[in-house]
Enzyme design. Structure first.
Site, PDB file in Angstrom:
ATOM      1  N   ASP A 110       0.872  -1.169   0.000  1.00 20.40           N
ATOM      2  CA  ASP A 110       0.000   0.000   0.000  1.00 20.40           C
ATOM      3  C   ASP A 110       0.915   1.226   0.000  1.00 20.40           C
ATOM      4  O   ASP A 110       1.448   1.609  -1.047  1.00 20.40           O
ATOM      5  CB  ASP A 110      -0.894  -0.119   1.239  1.00 20.40           C
ATOM      6  CG  ASP A 110      -1.934   0.963   1.363  1.00 20.40           C
ATOM      7  OD1 ASP A 110      -1.904   1.924   0.601  1.00 20.40           O
ATOM      8  OD2 ASP A 110      -2.794   0.857   2.257  1.00 20.40           O
ATOM      9  N   LYS A 138      -1.340  -0.729  -4.394  1.00 25.29           N
ATOM     10  CA  LYS A 138      -2.229   0.437  -4.532  1.00 25.29           C
ATOM     11  C   LYS A 138      -1.284   1.549  -4.949  1.00 25.29           C
ATOM     12  O   LYS A 138      -0.756   2.276  -4.113  1.00 25.29           O
ATOM     13  CB  LYS A 138      -2.878   0.783  -3.190  1.00 25.29           C
ATOM     14  CG  LYS A 138      -3.969  -0.171  -2.744  1.00 25.29           C
ATOM     15  CD  LYS A 138      -4.604   0.374  -1.470  1.00 25.29           C
ATOM     16  CE  LYS A 138      -5.495  -0.653  -0.816  1.00 25.29           C
ATOM     17  NZ  LYS A 138      -5.868  -0.245   0.564  1.00 25.29           N
ATOM     18  N   ASP A 166      -7.649  -8.525   5.876  1.00 25.25           N
ATOM     19  CA  ASP A 166      -8.707  -8.471   6.879  1.00 25.25           C
ATOM     20  C   ASP A 166      -9.209  -7.067   7.150  1.00 25.25           C
ATOM     21  O   ASP A 166      -8.533  -6.073   6.850  1.00 25.25           O
ATOM     22  CB  ASP A 166      -8.178  -9.017   8.205  1.00 25.25           C
ATOM     23  CG  ASP A 166      -7.193  -8.045   8.864  1.00 25.25           C
ATOM     24  OD1 ASP A 166      -6.194  -7.675   8.209  1.00 25.25           O
ATOM     25  OD2 ASP A 166      -7.436  -7.624  10.015  1.00 25.25           O
ATOM     26  N   ARG A 172     -10.367 -12.586   6.149  1.00 24.92           N
ATOM     27  CA  ARG A 172      -9.169 -13.174   5.511  1.00 24.92           C
ATOM     28  C   ARG A 172      -9.506 -14.422   4.720  1.00 24.92           C
ATOM     29  O   ARG A 172      -8.811 -14.768   3.771  1.00 24.92           O
ATOM     30  CB  ARG A 172      -8.135 -13.554   6.575  1.00 24.92           C
ATOM     31  CG  ARG A 172      -7.539 -12.375   7.315  1.00 24.92           C
ATOM     32  CD  ARG A 172      -6.303 -12.850   8.081  1.00 24.92           C
ATOM     33  NE  ARG A 172      -5.847 -11.890   9.081  1.00 24.92           N
ATOM     34  CZ  ARG A 172      -5.050 -10.866   8.818  1.00 24.92           C
ATOM     35  NH1 ARG A 172      -4.636 -10.644   7.593  1.00 24.92           N
ATOM     36  NH2 ARG A 172      -4.677 -10.059   9.792  1.00 24.92           N
TER      37      ARG A 172
HETATM   38  P1  IMP Z   1       1.825  -0.547   3.825  1.00 18.61           P
HETATM   39  O1  IMP Z   1       2.844  -0.600   4.923  1.00 18.61           O
HETATM   40  O2  IMP Z   1       1.047   0.759   3.829  1.00 18.61           O
HETATM   41  O3  IMP Z   1       2.376  -0.846   2.446  1.00 18.61           O
HETATM   42  O4  IMP Z   1       0.729  -1.592   4.163  1.00 18.61           O
HETATM   43  C1  IMP Z   1       0.935  -2.892   3.956  1.00 18.61           C
HETATM   44  C2  IMP Z   1       0.140  -3.767   4.890  1.00 18.61           C
HETATM   45  O5  IMP Z   1      -1.080  -3.155   5.333  1.00 18.61           O
HETATM   46  C3  IMP Z   1      -0.258  -4.985   4.091  1.00 18.61           C
HETATM   47  O6  IMP Z   1       0.702  -5.987   4.262  1.00 18.61           O
HETATM   48  C4  IMP Z   1      -1.608  -5.332   4.652  1.00 18.61           C
HETATM   49  O7  IMP Z   1      -1.445  -6.250   5.689  1.00 18.61           O
HETATM   50  C5  IMP Z   1      -2.164  -4.037   5.176  1.00 18.61           C
HETATM   51  N1  IMP Z   1      -3.114  -3.423   4.210  1.00 18.61           N
HETATM   52  C6  IMP Z   1      -2.860  -2.481   3.278  1.00 18.61           C
HETATM   53  N2  IMP Z   1      -3.957  -2.150   2.571  1.00 18.61           N
HETATM   54  C7  IMP Z   1      -4.946  -2.926   3.063  1.00 18.61           C
HETATM   55  C8  IMP Z   1      -6.351  -3.073   2.733  1.00 18.61           C
HETATM   56  O8  IMP Z   1      -6.922  -2.434   1.825  1.00 18.61           O
HETATM   57  N3  IMP Z   1      -7.036  -4.003   3.470  1.00 18.61           N
HETATM   58  C9  IMP Z   1      -6.470  -4.737   4.464  1.00 18.61           C
HETATM   59  N4  IMP Z   1      -5.171  -4.629   4.801  1.00 18.61           N
HETATM   60  C10 IMP Z   1      -4.417  -3.733   4.111  1.00 18.61           C
END
Ligand code: IMP
Ligand code: MG
Length: 183
Positions: A110, A138, A166, A172
């Protein structure tokens, strides 16, 4: 097992975005790419990022026809539907990383902060190569400074559940992917 068009979870409504068949096609495509790149590497190590990546990892790893070790690493970065700033490392690496080709398996990149934390942690441990496979990105939310080698599907910048992801611990186990209905 969920094949509904719409699901209600803890008072929120989610609409189906991808069916399990569509998700499966993406996994098979990534598996072919990884096999072409990793098939001849000695003793590769897959690092599966818990919790979310367990479903993707189970499908992906079984589609790989070469031998590799698998290890699980755990980070927590989400509370509810909003990311927290600094991902927390909850379970560390136990396997040797030096001189090995690493395949990181993630459910979704994300902002990229979780992946960045893992990459920082791996840095200096002497891995021969590090490749990243993620089921989802994303790209609109991405602020990381690293390249992602294998991507299943790029998603709109909206909260999703299912296929390992989740909402407050639930969803999940859905085999389809659902997006939060924000209307
Ligand atoms: P980041 O650190 O912002 O890249 O987020 C990554 C982690 O956040 C992922 O490994 C997911 O576990 C969680 N995550 C990110 N987006 C979503 C979502 O839309 N739904 C659920 N979990 C998310
Ligand atoms: Mg994750």
């Amino acid at each position: 097992m969920n094949t509904k068009q719409q699901v209600d979870l803890l008072g929120l409504t989610f609409e189906r975005l991808y069916t399990k068949e569509e998700l499966c096609e993406s996994v098979q495509r990534i598996a072919k790419q990884i096999t072409a790149d990793f098939g001849n590497k000695p003793n590769p190590l897959a690092l599966c990022i818990l919790n979310g990546a367990f479903v993707f990892a189970a499908d992906l790893l079984r589609a790989l026809p070469f031998d590799l070790s698998v290890e699980f690493v755990r980070y927590r970065s989400y509370h509810g539907t909003k990311a927290t700033q600094a991902p927390e490392e909850l379970l560390g690496l136990t396997q040797r990383v030096e001189q090995r080709d690493i395949l990181i398996i993630e459910d979704i990149v994300d902002s990229g902060l979780t992946m960045q934390a893992l990459l920082n942690n791996l840095n200096g441990r002497g891995a021969r190569s590090i490749q990243i496979a993620t089921m989802f990105t994303k790209s609109e939310a991405f602020i990381g400074n690293f390249k992602i080698d294998y991507v299943g599907l790029d998603l709109p910048n909206r909260f999703v559940v299912g296929y390992g992801l989740d909402y407050n611990g639930l969803g999940r186990n859905y085999s389809d992917l659902y997006v939060l209905n924000e209307k």
